[in-house]
Write an enzyme that holds these catalytic residues in place. Structure first.
Site, PDB file in Angstrom:
ATOM      1  CB  SER A  11      16.831  -7.382 -17.757  1.00  0.00           C
ATOM      2  OG  SER A  11      17.975  -6.557 -17.634  1.00  0.00           O
ATOM      3  CG  HIS A  36      18.167 -10.691 -15.178  1.00  0.00           C
ATOM      4  ND1 HIS A  36      18.716 -11.938 -14.985  1.00  0.00           N
ATOM      5  CD2 HIS A  36      19.038 -10.023 -15.985  1.00  0.00           C
ATOM      6  CE1 HIS A  36      19.868 -12.035 -15.654  1.00  0.00           C
ATOM      7  NE2 HIS A  36      20.084 -10.880 -16.268  1.00  0.00           N
ATOM      8  CG  ASP A  38      21.649  -7.493 -16.609  1.00  0.00           C
ATOM      9  OD1 ASP A  38      22.035  -8.666 -16.649  1.00  0.00           O
ATOM     10  OD2 ASP A  38      20.576  -7.100 -17.123  1.00  0.00           O
ATOM     11  CG  MET A  40      27.100  -5.025 -16.969  1.00  0.00           C
ATOM     12  SD  MET A  40      26.541  -4.159 -18.438  1.00  0.00           S
ATOM     13  CE  MET A  40      25.114  -5.161 -18.880  1.00  0.00           C
ATOM     14  CG  HIS A  69      23.777 -11.820 -15.625  1.00  0.00           C
ATOM     15  ND1 HIS A  69      23.360 -11.460 -16.890  1.00  0.00           N
ATOM     16  CD2 HIS A  69      24.897 -12.559 -15.805  1.00  0.00           C
ATOM     17  CE1 HIS A  69      24.186 -11.962 -17.787  1.00  0.00           C
ATOM     18  NE2 HIS A  69      25.141 -12.632 -17.156  1.00  0.00           N
ATOM     19  CG  MET A  71      27.458  -9.936 -17.298  1.00  0.00           C
ATOM     20  SD  MET A  71      26.261  -8.987 -18.247  1.00  0.00           S
ATOM     21  CE  MET A  71      25.163  -8.497 -16.935  1.00  0.00           C
ATOM     22  CG  MET A 140      25.176 -14.672 -21.561  1.00  0.00           C
ATOM     23  SD  MET A 140      23.911 -13.711 -20.713  1.00  0.00           S
ATOM     24  CE  MET A 140      23.811 -12.237 -21.750  1.00  0.00           C
ATOM     25  CG  ASP A 178      20.241 -12.115 -20.005  1.00  0.00           C
ATOM     26  OD1 ASP A 178      19.559 -11.234 -20.550  1.00  0.00           O
ATOM     27  OD2 ASP A 178      21.091 -11.877 -19.121  1.00  0.00           O
TER      28      ASP A 178
HETATM   29  C1  DX5 Z   1      23.043  -8.138 -21.326  1.00  0.00           C
HETATM   30  C2  DX5 Z   1      22.284  -8.385 -20.050  1.00  0.00           C
HETATM   31  C3  DX5 Z   1      20.860  -8.632 -20.270  1.00  0.00           C
HETATM   32  C4  DX5 Z   1      20.126  -7.455 -20.859  1.00  0.00           C
HETATM   33  C5  DX5 Z   1      19.029  -7.986 -21.689  1.00  0.00           C
HETATM   34  O1  DX5 Z   1      24.379  -8.029 -21.037  1.00  0.00           O
HETATM   35  O2  DX5 Z   1      22.807  -9.512 -19.374  1.00  0.00           O
HETATM   36  O3  DX5 Z   1      20.206  -9.074 -19.094  1.00  0.00           O
HETATM   37  O4  DX5 Z   1      19.610  -6.582 -19.890  1.00  0.00           O
HETATM   38  O5  DX5 Z   1      18.432  -6.925 -22.338  1.00  0.00           O
HETATM   39  P1  DX5 Z   1      17.527  -7.125 -23.639  1.00  0.00           P
HETATM   40  O6  DX5 Z   1      16.357  -7.937 -23.221  1.00  0.00           O
HETATM   41  O7  DX5 Z   1      17.200  -5.735 -24.016  1.00  0.00           O
HETATM   42  O8  DX5 Z   1      18.372  -7.839 -24.665  1.00  0.00           O
HETATM   43 ZN    ZN Z   2      21.560 -10.363 -17.726  1.00  0.00          ZN
END
Ligand code: DX5
Ligand code: ZN
Length: 228
Positions: A11, A36, A38, A40, A69, A71, A140, A178
């Site tokens: 990620s 991956h 993320d 947000m 991903h 969010m 998650m 994740d």
């Molecule tokens: C959290 C993200 C994850 C995050 C994981 O909201 O969806 O993908 O980057 O990070 P680690 O591996 O540090 O928990």
């Molecule tokens: Zn993620």
């Protein structure tokens, strides 16, 4: 159904955003299968990260599949933009849309792989009506929004349950996990039959991210060979 190769999906949330290209190259060298990404929005989750232009830049920087991903609230508004920017896989949250079925169908119609994600407080059963419309289910194992959080162990049971359903209905979706994934829980996640491990902190916050990916694969492969 068993997958021959597990996937390690670093990620980039944990990478240095000013040197993303270098970060991606490093994990590629370590044998990462997927990147991956993320996204947000500061609404669905209490943090803001990156969006469509960064996915477009990453598309030019790597040949690895981009696992995007989302969010964000009502993700259906942006699915087309992310696919056009280069997302190979788009993951939407069950909690983020009143129209999960439509969102998943949109992703597939646009030619990408569809994933449905659930938060720690959401039961696997919330996805029971869409399991034929997903290429991936994302469990998650932290509350989404931030990297570096502690793994929530309720994820194991969810993965086992999904695997059981997958076998019972002869389905072929991948099970992705994740949040808080590291060398300490990799073996147990493999035993539970997870297929894709997302790892941010445990890969990028190390001296050698390429080696971190190699080590995670070694531990995962070893665990699979011992699977009963
Ligand atoms: C959290 C993200 C994850 C995050 C994981 O909201 O969806 O993908 O980057 O990070 P680690 O591996 O540090 O928990
Ligand atoms: Zn993620």
């Amino acid at each position: 159904m068993a997958y021959a190769r597990i996937e390690i999906a670093p990620s980039i949330l944990a990478a240095d955003f000013a040197r993303l290209g270098e970060g991606v190259r490093a994990v590629e060298q370590g044998g990462a299968d997927v990147i991956h990404v993320d996204v947000m929005d500061g609404q669905f989750v209490p943090n803001i990260s990156i969006g469509i232009p960064v996915v477009a830049s990453l598309r030019k920087a790597t040949r690895l599949p981009l696992d995007v991903h989302l969010m964000i609230g009502r993700p259906e508004r942006y699915i087309e933009d992310f696919v056009h920017a280069g997302a190979d896989r788009v993951l939407v949250h069950q909690e983020a849309t009143a129209h999960l079925d439509r969102a998943l169908s949109m992703i597939r119609e646009l030619g990408a792989q569809a994933g449905a994600a659930i938060n720690p407080a959401t039961p696997v059963a919330a996805l029971s009506e869409v399991l034929d419309k997903v290429d991936t289910v994302l469990i998650m194992s932290v509350n989404p929004g931030f990297g570096g959080q502690k793994f929530i162990s309720g994820a194991y049971q969810k993965i086992r349950q999904l695997h059981e359903w997958r076998a019972r209905y002869n389905a072929s979706f991948r099970i992705e996990v994740d949040g808080g994934v590291d060398l300490g829980n990799t073996a147990e996640l493999m035993q539970a039959e997870a297929n894709t491990l997302v790892a941010g902190t445990s890969v990028f916050h190390t001296a050698d991210p390429a080696d971190a990916v190699r080590r995670m694969r070694r531990v995962a492969t070893e665990a699979i060979s011992q699977r009963v």
